[in-house]
Design a protein around this motif. Structure first.
Motif, PDB file in Angstrom:
ATOM      1  N   ILE A   4       0.836  -1.205   0.000  1.00 55.81           N
ATOM      2  CA  ILE A   4       0.000   0.000   0.000  1.00 55.81           C
ATOM      3  C   ILE A   4       0.868   1.251   0.000  1.00 55.81           C
ATOM      4  N   LEU A   5       1.929   1.230   0.801  1.00 54.45           N
ATOM      5  CA  LEU A   5       2.832   2.386   0.854  1.00 54.45           C
ATOM      6  C   LEU A   5       3.559   2.593  -0.474  1.00 54.45           C
ATOM      7  N   ALA A   6       3.790   1.513  -1.224  1.00 52.11           N
ATOM      8  CA  ALA A   6       4.507   1.631  -2.501  1.00 52.11           C
ATOM      9  C   ALA A   6       3.618   2.147  -3.620  1.00 52.11           C
ATOM     10  N   ALA A   7       2.280   2.078  -3.439  1.00 54.42           N
ATOM     11  CA  ALA A   7       1.372   2.462  -4.523  1.00 54.42           C
ATOM     12  C   ALA A   7       1.499   3.939  -4.875  1.00 54.42           C
ATOM     13  N   GLY A   8       1.583   4.804  -3.865  1.00 54.39           N
ATOM     14  CA  GLY A   8       1.697   6.238  -4.115  1.00 54.39           C
ATOM     15  C   GLY A   8       2.964   6.612  -4.865  1.00 54.39           C
ATOM     16  N   PRO A   9       4.163   6.232  -4.358  1.00 56.01           N
ATOM     17  CA  PRO A   9       5.392   6.526  -5.113  1.00 56.01           C
ATOM     18  C   PRO A   9       5.415   5.895  -6.500  1.00 56.01           C
ATOM     19  N   VAL A  67      -0.318 -14.728  -5.010  1.00 56.28           N
ATOM     20  CA  VAL A  67       0.211 -15.268  -6.270  1.00 56.28           C
ATOM     21  C   VAL A  67      -0.233 -14.415  -7.441  1.00 56.28           C
ATOM     22  N   LEU A  68      -1.512 -14.038  -7.459  1.00 56.83           N
ATOM     23  CA  LEU A  68      -2.045 -13.210  -8.538  1.00 56.83           C
ATOM     24  C   LEU A  68      -1.367 -11.845  -8.570  1.00 56.83           C
ATOM     25  N   ALA A  69      -1.172 -11.240  -7.390  1.00 55.13           N
ATOM     26  CA  ALA A  69      -0.526  -9.931  -7.324  1.00 55.13           C
ATOM     27  C   ALA A  69       0.898  -9.993  -7.849  1.00 55.13           C
ATOM     28  N   SER A  70       1.633 -11.040  -7.478  1.00 55.30           N
ATOM     29  CA  SER A  70       3.020 -11.169  -7.934  1.00 55.30           C
ATOM     30  C   SER A  70       3.087 -11.289  -9.446  1.00 55.30           C
ATOM     31  N   GLY A  71       2.174 -12.086 -10.035  1.00 45.93           N
ATOM     32  CA  GLY A  71       2.149 -12.224 -11.487  1.00 45.93           C
ATOM     33  C   GLY A  71       1.797 -10.933 -12.193  1.00 45.93           C
ATOM     34  N   LEU A  72       0.835 -10.192 -11.651  1.00 43.54           N
ATOM     35  CA  LEU A  72       0.445  -8.914 -12.259  1.00 43.54           C
ATOM     36  C   LEU A  72       1.573  -7.892 -12.192  1.00 43.54           C
ATOM     37  N   VAL A  73       2.299  -7.890 -11.067  1.00 39.16           N
ATOM     38  CA  VAL A  73       3.410  -6.941 -10.918  1.00 39.16           C
ATOM     39  C   VAL A  73       4.523  -7.263 -11.912  1.00 39.16           C
ATOM     40  N   LEU A  74       4.846  -8.539 -12.080  1.00 33.19           N
ATOM     41  CA  LEU A  74       5.864  -8.921 -13.062  1.00 33.19           C
ATOM     42  C   LEU A  74       5.427  -8.521 -14.470  1.00 33.19           C
ATOM     43  N   ALA A  75       4.141  -8.726 -14.781  1.00 31.87           N
ATOM     44  CA  ALA A  75       3.628  -8.323 -16.095  1.00 31.87           C
ATOM     45  C   ALA A  75       3.710  -6.807 -16.269  1.00 31.87           C
ATOM     46  N   ALA A  76       3.424  -6.055 -15.199  1.00 26.31           N
ATOM     47  CA  ALA A  76       3.496  -4.594 -15.282  1.00 26.31           C
ATOM     48  C   ALA A  76       4.921  -4.138 -15.573  1.00 26.31           C
ATOM     49  N   TRP A  77       5.903  -4.755 -14.923  1.00 25.34           N
ATOM     50  CA  TRP A  77       7.300  -4.377 -15.158  1.00 25.34           C
ATOM     51  C   TRP A  77       7.723  -4.693 -16.590  1.00 25.34           C
ATOM     52  N   ALA A  78       7.280  -5.842 -17.107  1.00 24.43           N
ATOM     53  CA  ALA A  78       7.612  -6.206 -18.487  1.00 24.43           C
ATOM     54  C   ALA A  78       6.978  -5.229 -19.476  1.00 24.43           C
ATOM     55  N   VAL A  79       5.703  -4.881 -19.245  1.00 23.65           N
ATOM     56  CA  VAL A  79       5.030  -3.912 -20.115  1.00 23.65           C
ATOM     57  C   VAL A  79       5.724  -2.557 -20.049  1.00 23.65           C
ATOM     58  N   ILE A 109      12.395   4.442  -9.886  1.00 21.86           N
ATOM     59  CA  ILE A 109      11.520   4.507  -8.718  1.00 21.86           C
ATOM     60  C   ILE A 109      10.337   3.561  -8.885  1.00 21.86           C
ATOM     61  N   ALA A 110       9.766   3.511 -10.081  1.00 25.64           N
ATOM     62  CA  ALA A 110       8.656   2.592 -10.325  1.00 25.64           C
ATOM     63  C   ALA A 110       9.102   1.143 -10.177  1.00 25.64           C
ATOM     64  N   SER A 111      10.319   0.827 -10.611  1.00 27.63           N
ATOM     65  CA  SER A 111      10.821  -0.549 -10.494  1.00 27.63           C
ATOM     66  C   SER A 111      10.986  -0.949  -9.035  1.00 27.63           C
ATOM     67  N   VAL A 112      11.504  -0.025  -8.211  1.00 24.07           N
ATOM     68  CA  VAL A 112      11.645  -0.323  -6.782  1.00 24.07           C
ATOM     69  C   VAL A 112      10.276  -0.552  -6.142  1.00 24.07           C
ATOM     70  N   CYS A 113       9.290   0.274  -6.503  1.00 26.97           N
ATOM     71  CA  CYS A 113       7.939   0.117  -5.952  1.00 26.97           C
ATOM     72  C   CYS A 113       7.305  -1.183  -6.410  1.00 26.97           C
TER      73      CYS A 113
END
Length: 375
Positions: A4-9, A67-79, A109-113
């Motif tokens: 939650i804290l990472a969403a804003g940055p 599990v779903l969140a981890s997959g979505l985050v990896l997809a977001a980084w790839a996109v 910064i987005a990658s760290v978040c």
């Protein structure tokens, strides 16, 4: 909570900070490029995937959501990476051949978040192997995307393409230098631990080394070896040189003595007196007690000390390039000399990856030793 804290940055980095820097050549800082100037909708898709991953963290059951969140985050980084490459290609199409599009502060910064979001998802999932699986997935994406040219327009990829062979040689040199220093430090720490009557002097020596700046220690070793070679020129025939890997090897090993020496001492004292008395009652010799009681019970401490030493050696080996020892530090300092940030990153990123890999691997071994010790 970390997610939650990472969403804003994350959203601020994507939409409020430059995601790319467009420069006339590799040495100039360039002009910032923000999300609103993009010709593709990739940043909006990254934001949507990230928010979906954050929402999945609160879905019941928590494990499936993790599990779903981890997959979505990896997809977001790839996109995100693919979108930045596409925008870089669009911008460079109207620029001279020497122009470069480098990754901006918003991307980092987005990658760290995103990494924080992925870590939160892994924690919620509570599934063994999910973390390594995501790392393998990320590395696999980079390999496939790199081979297919999907990242070729980013300055970091351009630097890698031009120095691929040099980078591979530098990684091998770095591993040899840090690994050799660890082996030398282990042998030295064992030898110093055997000097029972001089442990006070040993403690002062290994602690005193820590307060000496690494550059000063390397410089002192170069001067010392130079004087030794002048006094004994025949040592040159053995391959000894004032500059190169040998002074760096000794200097790095000196810094590793403290954690290893302390780890050996603590490990040998970790066996409780009752266990030692029981072993003596069974007729075991001191050597047998060492191999069958003290070392097995002290294995977690020994592995912990080794973990600290290995990670420390990988970092210190970077400075070995200052005295001609090679390694990844050579690429880092070349980038500093040329004021080329992407060249600095080309050398720094493998150091971080190697350190994290060593930390993760040895931490897993240490945890396994502790479980076996409790059993």
């Amino acid at each position: 909570m970390a997610g939650i804290l990472a969403a804003g940055p994350l959203l601020a980095g994507l939409h409020g900070l430059p995601l790319l820097n467009l420069a006339a050549n590799r040495l100039l800082p360039g002009d910032p490029v923000y999300a609103w100037a993009f010709a593709n909708p990739s940043i909006g898709l990254v934001s949507a995937l990230s928010l979906a991953g954050l929402g999945a963290l609160v879905l019941p059951p928590r494990r499936i959501g993790g599990v779903l969140a981890s997959g979505l985050v990896l997809a977001a980084w790839a996109v995100l990476l693919l979108g930045l490459n596409a925008q870089a290609a669009h911008l460079l199409a109207t620029q001279p051949p020497a122009a470069r599009a480098s990754l901006g502060s918003g991307f980092w910064i987005a990658s760290v978040c995103l990494l924080a979001l992925a870590g939160t998802g892994i924690g919620h999932a509570q599934r063994r192997g999910l973390g390594p699986l995501l790392v393998i997935g990320g590395l696999g994406f980079l390999i496939v995307a790199g081979q297919r040219g999907a990242l070729d327009h980013l300055s970091l990829a351009v630097e890698y393409a031009g120095r691929q062979a040099a980078l591979q040689d530098a990684i091998a040199e770095h591993l040899l230098l840090s690994g050799g220093a660890v082996v030398l430090a282990i042998l030295s720490a064992i030898t110093l631990s055997l000097w029972r009557s001089g442990q006070g002097i040993v403690g002062l020596f290994v602690s005193g080394v820590q307060v000496i700046p690494a550059v000063a220690l390397f410089g002192g070793l170069v001067a010392l070896v130079s004087g030794l070679l002048r006094a004994m020129p025949t040592l040159r025939d053995l391959g000894l040189s004032a500059l190169g890997p040998w002074p760096a090897l000794v200097g790095i090993a000196a810094y590793l003595l403290l954690p290893l020496w302390r780890g050996i001492g603590t490990a040998l004292r970790s066996a409780d007196p009752a266990s030692i008395d029981a072993a003596e009652a069974l007729g075991l010799t001191k050597l047998q007690i060492l191999g069958q009681v003290r070392l097995p019970l002290g294995a977690p401490v020994l592995v912990g000390a080794l973990r600290v030493a290995v990670v420390q050696s990988l970092g210190l080996a970077t400075l070995g390039a200052l005295i001609g020892a090679g390694g990844l530090g050579r690429i880092v300092f070349d980038g500093m000399a040329q004021f080329a940030p992407d060249l600095i990153l080309l050398g720094a990123i493998p150091i971080v990856v190697l350190s994290l890999a060593a930390e993760w691997l040895l931490s897993a071994v240490e945890a396994r030793c502790r479980v076996r010790w409790r059993a």
